[in-house]
Motif scaffolding. Structure first.
Motif, PDB file in Angstrom:
ATOM      1  N   SER A  32      16.396  26.179  -4.265  1.00  9.58           N
ATOM      2  CA  SER A  32      16.465  27.470  -3.505  1.00  9.58           C
ATOM      3  C   SER A  32      16.439  28.921  -4.470  1.00  9.58           C
ATOM      4  O   SER A  32      15.815  29.825  -3.980  1.00  9.58           O
ATOM      5  CB  SER A  32      17.629  27.746  -2.657  1.00  9.58           C
ATOM      6  OG  SER A  32      19.005  28.171  -3.589  1.00  9.58           O
ATOM      7  N   SER A  84       3.862  29.926  -5.418  1.00 11.36           N
ATOM      8  CA  SER A  84       5.051  30.088  -4.313  1.00 11.36           C
ATOM      9  C   SER A  84       5.732  28.634  -4.316  1.00 11.36           C
ATOM     10  O   SER A  84       5.000  27.719  -4.359  1.00 11.36           O
ATOM     11  CB  SER A  84       4.403  30.665  -3.139  1.00 11.36           C
ATOM     12  OG  SER A  84       3.509  29.567  -2.501  1.00 11.36           O
ATOM     13  N   GLU A 119       7.858  26.622  -1.167  1.00  2.00           N
ATOM     14  CA  GLU A 119       8.304  26.984   0.083  1.00  2.00           C
ATOM     15  C   GLU A 119       8.748  25.565   0.471  1.00  2.00           C
ATOM     16  O   GLU A 119       8.783  24.471   0.036  1.00  2.00           O
ATOM     17  CB  GLU A 119       6.813  26.840   0.818  1.00  2.00           C
ATOM     18  CG  GLU A 119       6.266  28.040   0.858  1.00  2.00           C
ATOM     19  CD  GLU A 119       4.789  28.182   1.681  1.00  2.00           C
ATOM     20  OE1 GLU A 119       4.423  27.173   2.101  1.00  2.00           O
ATOM     21  OE2 GLU A 119       3.996  29.280   1.464  1.00  2.00           O
ATOM     22  N   LYS A 120       9.811  25.595   1.528  1.00  2.00           N
ATOM     23  CA  LYS A 120      10.702  24.383   1.903  1.00  2.00           C
ATOM     24  C   LYS A 120       9.877  24.059   3.230  1.00  2.00           C
ATOM     25  O   LYS A 120       9.796  24.672   4.107  1.00  2.00           O
ATOM     26  CB  LYS A 120      11.949  24.746   2.286  1.00  2.00           C
ATOM     27  CG  LYS A 120      13.010  24.408   1.066  1.00  2.00           C
ATOM     28  CD  LYS A 120      14.148  24.504   1.722  1.00  2.00           C
ATOM     29  CE  LYS A 120      14.996  23.374   0.962  1.00  2.00           C
ATOM     30  NZ  LYS A 120      16.007  22.985   0.777  1.00  2.00           N
ATOM     31  N   GLN A 121       9.641  22.771   3.287  1.00  2.42           N
ATOM     32  CA  GLN A 121       8.825  22.015   4.612  1.00  2.42           C
ATOM     33  C   GLN A 121       9.713  20.833   5.044  1.00  2.42           C
ATOM     34  O   GLN A 121       9.765  19.888   4.028  1.00  2.42           O
ATOM     35  CB  GLN A 121       7.624  21.732   4.377  1.00  2.42           C
ATOM     36  CG  GLN A 121       6.668  23.159   4.214  1.00  2.42           C
ATOM     37  CD  GLN A 121       5.236  22.768   4.011  1.00  2.42           C
ATOM     38  OE1 GLN A 121       4.778  21.512   3.871  1.00  2.42           O
ATOM     39  NE2 GLN A 121       4.218  23.843   3.974  1.00  2.42           N
ATOM     40  N   ASP A 122      10.366  20.828   5.770  1.00  2.00           N
ATOM     41  CA  ASP A 122      10.978  19.600   6.289  1.00  2.00           C
ATOM     42  C   ASP A 122      12.134  19.410   5.233  1.00  2.00           C
ATOM     43  O   ASP A 122      13.026  20.269   4.904  1.00  2.00           O
ATOM     44  CB  ASP A 122      10.460  18.487   6.676  1.00  2.00           C
ATOM     45  CG  ASP A 122       9.381  18.882   7.786  1.00  2.00           C
ATOM     46  OD1 ASP A 122       9.757  19.556   8.776  1.00  2.00           O
ATOM     47  OD2 ASP A 122       8.286  18.325   8.105  1.00  2.00           O
ATOM     48  N   ASN A 123      12.173  18.063   4.859  1.00  2.00           N
ATOM     49  CA  ASN A 123      13.062  17.630   3.710  1.00  2.00           C
ATOM     50  C   ASN A 123      12.582  17.818   2.397  1.00  2.00           C
ATOM     51  O   ASN A 123      13.160  17.221   1.516  1.00  2.00           O
ATOM     52  CB  ASN A 123      13.688  15.952   4.051  1.00  2.00           C
ATOM     53  CG  ASN A 123      14.361  16.116   5.300  1.00  2.00           C
ATOM     54  OD1 ASN A 123      14.935  16.982   5.801  1.00  2.00           O
ATOM     55  ND2 ASN A 123      14.429  14.890   5.815  1.00  2.00           N
ATOM     56  N   GLU A 135      10.086  20.312  -0.576  1.00  2.00           N
ATOM     57  CA  GLU A 135       9.667  21.509  -1.199  1.00  2.00           C
ATOM     58  C   GLU A 135       8.255  21.369  -1.739  1.00  2.00           C
ATOM     59  O   GLU A 135       7.739  20.255  -2.287  1.00  2.00           O
ATOM     60  CB  GLU A 135      10.522  22.031  -2.483  1.00  2.00           C
ATOM     61  CG  GLU A 135      11.768  22.297  -2.049  1.00  2.00           C
ATOM     62  CD  GLU A 135      12.655  22.885  -3.061  1.00  2.00           C
ATOM     63  OE1 GLU A 135      12.399  22.661  -4.252  1.00  2.00           O
ATOM     64  OE2 GLU A 135      13.908  23.240  -2.819  1.00  2.00           O
ATOM     65  N   VAL A 136       7.412  22.487  -1.496  1.00  2.00           N
ATOM     66  CA  VAL A 136       6.155  22.413  -1.788  1.00  2.00           C
ATOM     67  C   VAL A 136       5.786  23.449  -2.878  1.00  2.00           C
ATOM     68  O   VAL A 136       6.012  24.742  -2.549  1.00  2.00           O
ATOM     69  CB  VAL A 136       4.954  22.668  -0.567  1.00  2.00           C
ATOM     70  CG1 VAL A 136       3.670  22.515  -1.286  1.00  2.00           C
ATOM     71  CG2 VAL A 136       5.293  21.508   0.516  1.00  2.00           C
ATOM     72  N   GLU A 195       3.015  25.686  -4.449  1.00  2.00           N
ATOM     73  CA  GLU A 195       1.695  25.881  -4.033  1.00  2.00           C
ATOM     74  C   GLU A 195       1.229  27.105  -5.275  1.00  2.00           C
ATOM     75  O   GLU A 195       1.626  28.158  -5.571  1.00  2.00           O
ATOM     76  CB  GLU A 195       1.810  26.670  -2.554  1.00  2.00           C
ATOM     77  CG  GLU A 195       0.129  27.309  -2.533  1.00  2.00           C
ATOM     78  CD  GLU A 195       0.193  27.574  -1.000  1.00  2.00           C
ATOM     79  OE1 GLU A 195      -1.079  27.518  -0.237  1.00  2.00           O
ATOM     80  OE2 GLU A 195       1.140  28.083  -0.538  1.00  2.00           O
TER      81      GLU A 195
END
Length: 87
Positions: free
Chosen positions: A36, A66, A68-72, A74-75, A77
């Motif tokens: 996080s 960047s 980002e958290k998506q569902d379970n 992290e991405v 980018e």
């Protein structure tokens, strides 16, 4: 594979080394302080600028990093704006 490359090893490509370093950084950040906190992103961006600048003239504003958290999951980018080719 040649006989000498078997004993001496093969020279790794720059992209492969950079990818491995990025994977190590991400694994370290996830295990240590938690994903996080993305305080390493500015340093990552600066290092990307330094590496890409060896090949193409760019500035720090041409790279956006960047996390980002998506569902379970992290991405991470990375958007890199390269200059148009000289005609």
């Amino acid at each position: 594979m040649s006989f000498l490359s078997f004993f001496l090893g093969e020279k790794k490509k720059t992209a492969t080394v950079a990818k491995e370093r990025l994977q190590i950084i991400l694994a370290h950040e996830r295990s240590g302080r938690g994903a996080s906190r993305a305080d390493y992103l500015p340093q990552l961006q600066a290092e990307l600028v330094a590496v890409i600048s060896k090949y193409v003239q760019i500035s720090a504003s041409d790279i956006k990093v960047s996390l980002e958290k998506q569902d379970n999951f992290e991405v991470l980018e990375v958007k890199i704006e390269l200059p148009d080719a000289v005609k």
